[in-house]
Design a protein around this motif. Structure first.
Motif, PDB file in Angstrom:
ATOM      1  N   GLU A 368     -52.013 -34.832  27.035  1.00  0.00           N
ATOM      2  CA  GLU A 368     -53.307 -34.214  26.725  1.00  0.00           C
ATOM      3  C   GLU A 368     -53.162 -33.215  25.581  1.00  0.00           C
ATOM      4  N   ILE A 369     -52.102 -32.387  25.646  1.00  0.00           N
ATOM      5  CA  ILE A 369     -51.864 -31.389  24.601  1.00  0.00           C
ATOM      6  C   ILE A 369     -51.633 -32.073  23.265  1.00  0.00           C
ATOM      7  N   ALA A 370     -50.810 -33.128  23.267  1.00  0.00           N
ATOM      8  CA  ALA A 370     -50.473 -33.828  22.032  1.00  0.00           C
ATOM      9  C   ALA A 370     -51.689 -34.518  21.425  1.00  0.00           C
ATOM     10  N   PHE A 371     -52.533 -35.102  22.272  1.00  0.00           N
ATOM     11  CA  PHE A 371     -53.721 -35.784  21.763  1.00  0.00           C
ATOM     12  C   PHE A 371     -54.673 -34.784  21.114  1.00  0.00           C
ATOM     13  N   ASP A 372     -54.877 -33.640  21.771  1.00  0.00           N
ATOM     14  CA  ASP A 372     -55.749 -32.608  21.190  1.00  0.00           C
ATOM     15  C   ASP A 372     -55.202 -32.146  19.836  1.00  0.00           C
ATOM     16  N   ALA A 373     -53.869 -31.998  19.756  1.00  0.00           N
ATOM     17  CA  ALA A 373     -53.254 -31.579  18.492  1.00  0.00           C
ATOM     18  C   ALA A 373     -53.428 -32.645  17.420  1.00  0.00           C
ATOM     19  N   ALA A 374     -53.300 -33.915  17.833  1.00  0.00           N
ATOM     20  CA  ALA A 374     -53.454 -35.012  16.871  1.00  0.00           C
ATOM     21  C   ALA A 374     -54.889 -35.066  16.347  1.00  0.00           C
ATOM     22  N   VAL A 375     -55.858 -34.906  17.235  1.00  0.00           N
ATOM     23  CA  VAL A 375     -57.270 -34.918  16.827  1.00  0.00           C
ATOM     24  C   VAL A 375     -57.555 -33.785  15.838  1.00  0.00           C
ATOM     25  N   SER A 376     -56.899 -32.639  16.049  1.00  0.00           N
ATOM     26  CA  SER A 376     -57.121 -31.494  15.158  1.00  0.00           C
ATOM     27  C   SER A 376     -56.604 -31.743  13.747  1.00  0.00           C
ATOM     28  N   MET A 377     -55.779 -32.775  13.570  1.00  0.00           N
ATOM     29  CA  MET A 377     -55.244 -33.112  12.253  1.00  0.00           C
ATOM     30  C   MET A 377     -56.228 -33.923  11.411  1.00  0.00           C
ATOM     31  N   GLY A 422     -39.093 -45.222   2.255  1.00  0.00           N
ATOM     32  CA  GLY A 422     -38.560 -44.035   1.597  1.00  0.00           C
ATOM     33  C   GLY A 422     -39.508 -43.411   0.603  1.00  0.00           C
ATOM     34  N   ASP A 423     -40.590 -44.126   0.248  1.00  0.00           N
ATOM     35  CA  ASP A 423     -41.590 -43.538  -0.649  1.00  0.00           C
ATOM     36  C   ASP A 423     -42.291 -42.364   0.043  1.00  0.00           C
ATOM     37  N   PHE A 424     -42.657 -41.352  -0.733  1.00  0.00           N
ATOM     38  CA  PHE A 424     -43.503 -40.272  -0.234  1.00  0.00           C
ATOM     39  C   PHE A 424     -44.903 -40.450  -0.803  1.00  0.00           C
ATOM     40  N   VAL A 425     -45.907 -40.315   0.053  1.00  0.00           N
ATOM     41  CA  VAL A 425     -47.294 -40.497  -0.356  1.00  0.00           C
ATOM     42  C   VAL A 425     -48.143 -39.355   0.191  1.00  0.00           C
ATOM     43  N   LYS A 426     -49.273 -39.106  -0.475  1.00  0.00           N
ATOM     44  CA  LYS A 426     -50.280 -38.184   0.033  1.00  0.00           C
ATOM     45  C   LYS A 426     -51.261 -38.987   0.877  1.00  0.00           C
ATOM     46  N   CYS A 427     -51.515 -38.504   2.085  1.00  0.00           N
ATOM     47  CA  CYS A 427     -52.339 -39.276   3.014  1.00  0.00           C
ATOM     48  C   CYS A 427     -53.355 -38.375   3.695  1.00  0.00           C
ATOM     49  N   ARG A 428     -54.584 -38.885   3.844  1.00  0.00           N
ATOM     50  CA  ARG A 428     -55.646 -38.177   4.557  1.00  0.00           C
ATOM     51  C   ARG A 428     -55.718 -38.716   5.980  1.00  0.00           C
ATOM     52  N   ILE A 429     -55.628 -37.836   6.968  1.00  0.00           N
ATOM     53  CA  ILE A 429     -55.662 -38.262   8.375  1.00  0.00           C
ATOM     54  C   ILE A 429     -57.103 -38.624   8.754  1.00  0.00           C
ATOM     55  N   THR A 430     -57.269 -39.816   9.335  1.00  0.00           N
ATOM     56  CA  THR A 430     -58.617 -40.289   9.687  1.00  0.00           C
ATOM     57  C   THR A 430     -58.804 -40.509  11.185  1.00  0.00           C
ATOM     58  N   GLY A 431     -57.746 -40.494  11.960  1.00  0.00           N
ATOM     59  CA  GLY A 431     -57.889 -40.741  13.388  1.00  0.00           C
ATOM     60  C   GLY A 431     -56.591 -40.472  14.122  1.00  0.00           C
ATOM     61  N   TYR A 433     -54.139 -41.526  17.882  1.00  0.00           N
ATOM     62  CA  TYR A 433     -53.851 -42.122  19.189  1.00  0.00           C
ATOM     63  C   TYR A 433     -53.315 -41.000  20.073  1.00  0.00           C
ATOM     64  N   GLU A 434     -52.635 -41.354  21.170  1.00  0.00           N
ATOM     65  CA  GLU A 434     -52.104 -40.319  22.061  1.00  0.00           C
ATOM     66  C   GLU A 434     -51.061 -39.460  21.350  1.00  0.00           C
ATOM     67  N   TYR A 435     -50.095 -40.100  20.697  1.00  0.00           N
ATOM     68  CA  TYR A 435     -49.039 -39.365  20.007  1.00  0.00           C
ATOM     69  C   TYR A 435     -48.984 -39.678  18.514  1.00  0.00           C
ATOM     70  N   ASP A 436     -49.734 -40.659  18.052  1.00  0.00           N
ATOM     71  CA  ASP A 436     -49.640 -41.124  16.676  1.00  0.00           C
ATOM     72  C   ASP A 436     -50.928 -40.837  15.910  1.00  0.00           C
ATOM     73  N   LEU A 437     -50.822 -40.907  14.587  1.00  0.00           N
ATOM     74  CA  LEU A 437     -51.948 -40.651  13.706  1.00  0.00           C
ATOM     75  C   LEU A 437     -52.306 -41.898  12.907  1.00  0.00           C
ATOM     76  N   ILE A 438     -53.537 -41.929  12.397  1.00  0.00           N
ATOM     77  CA  ILE A 438     -54.005 -42.991  11.511  1.00  0.00           C
ATOM     78  C   ILE A 438     -54.468 -42.314  10.225  1.00  0.00           C
ATOM     79  N   GLY A 439     -54.208 -42.955   9.082  1.00  0.00           N
ATOM     80  CA  GLY A 439     -54.627 -42.339   7.837  1.00  0.00           C
ATOM     81  C   GLY A 439     -54.801 -43.325   6.704  1.00  0.00           C
ATOM     82  N   GLU A 440     -55.246 -42.790   5.576  1.00  0.00           N
ATOM     83  CA  GLU A 440     -55.417 -43.577   4.360  1.00  0.00           C
ATOM     84  C   GLU A 440     -54.792 -42.814   3.207  1.00  0.00           C
TER      85      GLU A 440
END
Length: 447
Positions: A368-377, A422-431, A433-440
């Motif tokens: 629950e704590i991790a999901f709330d933190a992920a949503v805040s991203m 190994g590439d580094f990219v700039k990504c905007r967080i869009t969503g 999961y429980e422990y993972d993030l989704i982005g573009e």
């Protein structure tokens, strides 16, 4: 040399560094390597025995390979690492198919052992448990090449009541700084972009060599290596976190705002029985200071549940502690009764089903704590390192500064663009999961 070696590395990242150094030594001697046991002439197993599950995994692997040795499919079977060091007499007695045992402090003698074996001699190498760690910089990386672990010390002096590491790996011994900087420079020249600092305890680095804690000095020198993009610090004991270390993390842009603090419990009575050197209140102070000084810091920790004598009230106290602390990352282990440790003979050993039930409760709360933190991203712009492509999808797996390899979550990036591991990219967080993030990718992001 025609003999091919199957090298199996089990256990922690410190063990993995030892494996990579042994691989380099064997390669220099002309040995080839294979991932297929059917092609192997020699098998080397670098074992772990930290907890029962790790011990059983190592034993099962040795027995599996021993069958191949017994049937003549292998010319030699070598067992190295923690289990080999701790149970060498039992292995020799119970598993005669094991040809040689290489102790933790003798990894640099693996080629010598094989040379003698090829001449018809079987000899085990153990080394002194307090021998200075093998400091040669040569490694064959097994992590893909974009990140690597830098082991800065061996052993431990803390002597927690549940832990066998000081008996197996010896006292705390730092690797000289010049060796570490040279090794890091070599890794960076080979393409490593993320360097992960590890030891049984990283925060005490240098005390035995230089008389003072020298991790901040080492970190500043590592930050001068141009090719490195991220430097991540693991295994920092909370009582050793000081203002100088915090200052270095704040001031050096290459150092990830991420700390791994193994705290093990939040209840004072349990912490005392564990032989830990902090109280619950002191832990809260340390974490609070880190968050004040470095507001975006990601704090990872580990807990042990079901320690001998842990009452239901003490378990509830731990749950309340976790709820208050809101750790960004949390792992929970059930207590493992390790022989030759003080905790193994303590009264009040907890049944396994109770341990598992308590672990499940802690992880449910953390979810629950991790999901709330992920949503805040959501909506935030982050740097991310590409780990690979999702099969048959226009998406990639990546990690942010908040995610250490193999223990934390992932960021899934949707894009048709071709990216490389190994590439580094700039990504905007869009969503989330429980422990993972989704982005573009930032330049493809549309609201």
């Amino acid at each position: 040399m025609s003999d091919k070696i199957l090298f199996i590395s089990l256990g922690c990242d410190k063990n993995l560094v030892d494996s990579e150094k042994m691989l380099a030594l064997l390669s220099e001697k002309g040995y080839g390597f294979t991932d297929d046991e059917a092609e192997a002439d020699i098998v080397v197993i670098n074992t772990c025995c930290f907890i029962n599950d790790a011990k059983q995994e190592s034993i099962d692997m040795i027995l599996e390979m021993a069958e191949l040795r017994k049937n003549g499919a292998l010319k030699a079977l070598i067992v190295a690492g923690c289990l080999a060091q701790r149970y060498r007499e039992e292995i020799q007695k119970e598993i005669p198919e094991v040809d040689m045992i290489i102790g933790i402090s003798a990894i640099d003698e693996i080629t010598q052992a094989l040379d003698k074996f090829r001449c018809g001699q079987k000899e085990n190498y153990y080394g002194s448990p307090d021998k200075r760690p093998y400091a040669d910089t040569k490694r064959i990386l097994t992590t893909g090449g974009h990140y690597a672990y830098l082991k800065i010390a061996e052993g431990c002096d803390k002597h927690c009541t549940y832990c066998v590491i000081p008996k197996v790996r010896g006292s705390y011994r730092s690797i000289p700084m010049e060796n570490l900087v040279e090794e890091a420079e070599m890794l960076a020249a080979e393409g490593v972009k993320e360097l992960i600092i590890v030891a049984q305890e990283t925060t005490l680095y240098g005390v035995d060599l230089y008389g003072v804690k020298t991790l901040p000095t080492l970190l500043r020198r590592l930050c001068r290596i141009d090719e490195l993009y991220w430097i991540r610090i693991l295994y920092c004991y909370p009582e050793e976190i000081d203002d100088e270390l915090i200052r270095v993390i704040k001031e050096e842009p290459k150092i990830c705002h991420y700390l791994d603090l193994p705290i093990q419990h939040g209840c004072d009575t349990i912490l005392k029985r564990m032989g830990r050197r902090t109280t619950g209140g002191e832990l809260e102070e340390v974490v609070g200071k880190l968050r004040r000084e470095i507001p975006d810091i990601c704090i990872r920790t580990t807990l042990i549940t079901g320690f001998p004598g842990e009452t239901e009230e003490e378990h509830e106290e731990l749950l309340a502690f976790v709820e208050r602390m809101e750790f960004d990352r949390l792992g929970v282990f059930t207590y493992s009764q390790e022989e030759d440790t003080p905790a193994a003979v303590m009264a009040g050993q907890i049944p396994e089903e109770v341990k598992e039930e308590r672990r499940a409760q802690l992880m449910e709360l953390q979810q629950e704590i991790a999901f709330d933190a992920a949503v805040s991203m959501e909506g935030k712009l982050v740097d991310a390192m590409i780990e690979g492509k999702v099969t048959d999808e226009d998406a990639y797996v990546a990690r942010t500064y908040k995610d250490a390899p193999n223990v934390d979550g992932f960021l899934f990036i949707n894009t048709k663009r071709e990216l490389m591991t190994g590439d580094f990219v700039k990504c905007r967080i869009t969503g989330a999961y429980e422990y993972d993030l989704i982005g573009e990718l930032e330049d493809e992001f549309t609201q």
